[in-house]
Design a protein around this motif. Structure first.
Motif, PDB file in Angstrom:
ATOM      1  N   ARG A 182      39.917 -19.313  -7.392  1.00 13.86           N
ATOM      2  CA  ARG A 182      39.886 -19.976  -5.919  1.00 13.86           C
ATOM      3  C   ARG A 182      39.393 -21.252  -5.677  1.00 13.86           C
ATOM      4  O   ARG A 182      37.639 -21.800  -6.010  1.00 13.86           O
ATOM      5  CB  ARG A 182      39.165 -19.265  -5.057  1.00 13.86           C
ATOM      6  N   LEU A 215      49.363 -25.699   5.395  1.00 21.75           N
ATOM      7  CA  LEU A 215      49.469 -24.369   6.434  1.00 21.75           C
ATOM      8  C   LEU A 215      49.046 -25.540   7.389  1.00 21.75           C
ATOM      9  O   LEU A 215      48.679 -26.257   7.744  1.00 21.75           O
ATOM     10  CB  LEU A 215      48.021 -24.376   6.195  1.00 21.75           C
ATOM     11  N   MET A 259      48.917 -20.896  11.246  1.00 18.74           N
ATOM     12  CA  MET A 259      49.220 -20.375  10.202  1.00 18.74           C
ATOM     13  C   MET A 259      50.886 -19.965   9.680  1.00 18.74           C
ATOM     14  O   MET A 259      50.108 -19.554   8.447  1.00 18.74           O
ATOM     15  CB  MET A 259      48.118 -19.315  10.430  1.00 18.74           C
ATOM     16  N   THR A 270      52.376 -20.940   6.704  1.00 17.49           N
ATOM     17  CA  THR A 270      52.944 -21.384   5.518  1.00 17.49           C
ATOM     18  C   THR A 270      53.705 -21.690   4.918  1.00 17.49           C
ATOM     19  O   THR A 270      55.006 -21.831   5.217  1.00 17.49           O
ATOM     20  CB  THR A 270      51.827 -20.564   4.374  1.00 17.49           C
ATOM     21  N   THR A 307      47.855 -19.111  -2.692  1.00 21.04           N
ATOM     22  CA  THR A 307      47.693 -18.382  -1.706  1.00 21.04           C
ATOM     23  C   THR A 307      46.811 -19.325  -0.489  1.00 21.04           C
ATOM     24  O   THR A 307      45.873 -19.413  -0.543  1.00 21.04           O
ATOM     25  CB  THR A 307      47.598 -17.603  -1.152  1.00 21.04           C
ATOM     26  N   ILE A 308      46.986 -20.128   0.990  1.00 19.92           N
ATOM     27  CA  ILE A 308      46.452 -21.150   1.114  1.00 19.92           C
ATOM     28  C   ILE A 308      46.130 -21.143   2.512  1.00 19.92           C
ATOM     29  O   ILE A 308      46.688 -20.264   3.155  1.00 19.92           O
ATOM     30  CB  ILE A 308      47.216 -22.489   1.916  1.00 19.92           C
ATOM     31  N   SER A 309      44.886 -20.843   2.548  1.00 18.83           N
ATOM     32  CA  SER A 309      44.281 -19.801   3.957  1.00 18.83           C
ATOM     33  C   SER A 309      43.224 -21.458   4.431  1.00 18.83           C
ATOM     34  O   SER A 309      42.878 -22.322   4.042  1.00 18.83           O
ATOM     35  CB  SER A 309      43.640 -18.962   3.658  1.00 18.83           C
ATOM     36  N   ARG A 310      42.402 -21.076   5.501  1.00 19.77           N
ATOM     37  CA  ARG A 310      40.981 -21.871   6.054  1.00 19.77           C
ATOM     38  C   ARG A 310      40.469 -20.800   6.505  1.00 19.77           C
ATOM     39  O   ARG A 310      40.728 -19.788   6.987  1.00 19.77           O
ATOM     40  CB  ARG A 310      41.736 -22.599   6.988  1.00 19.77           C
ATOM     41  N   ASP A 311      39.022 -21.196   6.217  1.00 14.00           N
ATOM     42  CA  ASP A 311      38.350 -21.405   8.130  1.00 14.00           C
ATOM     43  C   ASP A 311      37.939 -21.956   8.530  1.00 14.00           C
ATOM     44  O   ASP A 311      36.724 -22.807   8.040  1.00 14.00           O
ATOM     45  CB  ASP A 311      37.317 -20.227   7.050  1.00 14.00           C
ATOM     46  N   LEU A 346      39.246 -25.608   3.699  1.00 15.76           N
ATOM     47  CA  LEU A 346      40.630 -24.948   2.975  1.00 15.76           C
ATOM     48  C   LEU A 346      40.892 -24.437   2.271  1.00 15.76           C
ATOM     49  O   LEU A 346      39.266 -24.708   1.305  1.00 15.76           O
ATOM     50  CB  LEU A 346      41.114 -26.014   3.625  1.00 15.76           C
ATOM     51  N   TYR A 347      41.305 -23.243   1.807  1.00 14.98           N
ATOM     52  CA  TYR A 347      41.043 -22.472   0.594  1.00 14.98           C
ATOM     53  C   TYR A 347      42.578 -22.500  -0.166  1.00 14.98           C
ATOM     54  O   TYR A 347      43.738 -22.564   0.302  1.00 14.98           O
ATOM     55  CB  TYR A 347      40.599 -20.957   0.366  1.00 14.98           C
ATOM     56  N   GLN A 353      44.130 -19.918  -3.490  1.00 14.24           N
ATOM     57  CA  GLN A 353      43.471 -18.554  -4.120  1.00 14.24           C
ATOM     58  C   GLN A 353      45.028 -19.258  -5.272  1.00 14.24           C
ATOM     59  O   GLN A 353      46.192 -19.247  -4.290  1.00 14.24           O
ATOM     60  CB  GLN A 353      44.098 -17.281  -3.590  1.00 14.24           C
TER      61      GLN A 353
END
Length: 114
Positions: free
Chosen positions: A19, A51, A55, A57, A68-72, A78-79, A81
């Motif tokens: 990750r 992203l 949201m 993708t 898998t791209i994601s964020r907080d 930004l992440y 996985q």
């Protein structure tokens, strides 16, 4: 000027997972299309995951179903996985907006090797 710091890379065997994280110096992820890029040895940098602020993708074909791209937003992070890693995923990974207009960070090296 926003600064981006990537981390989380390393050496992993084929089939393994990592990750990646990208921390921004200020809040930008909820306002811009953001992406993870990679640059394999001797090749050009390419966008592999995107992203949107809403949201949504999108992924390049070679990583679909594995990354898998994601964020907080609260952590300005930004992440990415990455599962089912393959030898061809070996590269330096960077984050940036979708137009690559932010100064590049140092990237994080991902090496997939048996």
């Amino acid at each position: 000027q926003v600064q981006l710091v990537e981390s989380g890379g390393g050496l992993v065997q084929p089939g393994g997972s990592l990750r990646l994280s990208c921390v921004a110096s200020r809040s930008i992820f909820g306002l811009n299309d953001m992406g993870w890029y990679r640059q394999p040895p001797g090749k050009q940098r390419e966008l592999v995951a995107k992203l949107t602020p809403g949201m949504s993708t999108s992924y390049t074909d070679s990583v679909k179903g594995r990354f898998t791209i994601s964020r907080d937003n609260a952590k300005n992070t930004l992440y990415l996985q990455m599962n089912g890693l393959k030898l061809e995923d070996t590269a330096v990974y960077y984050c940036n907006n979708a137009w690559a207009t932010i100064a590049w960070g140092q990237g994080t090296q991902v090496t997939v090797s048996s």
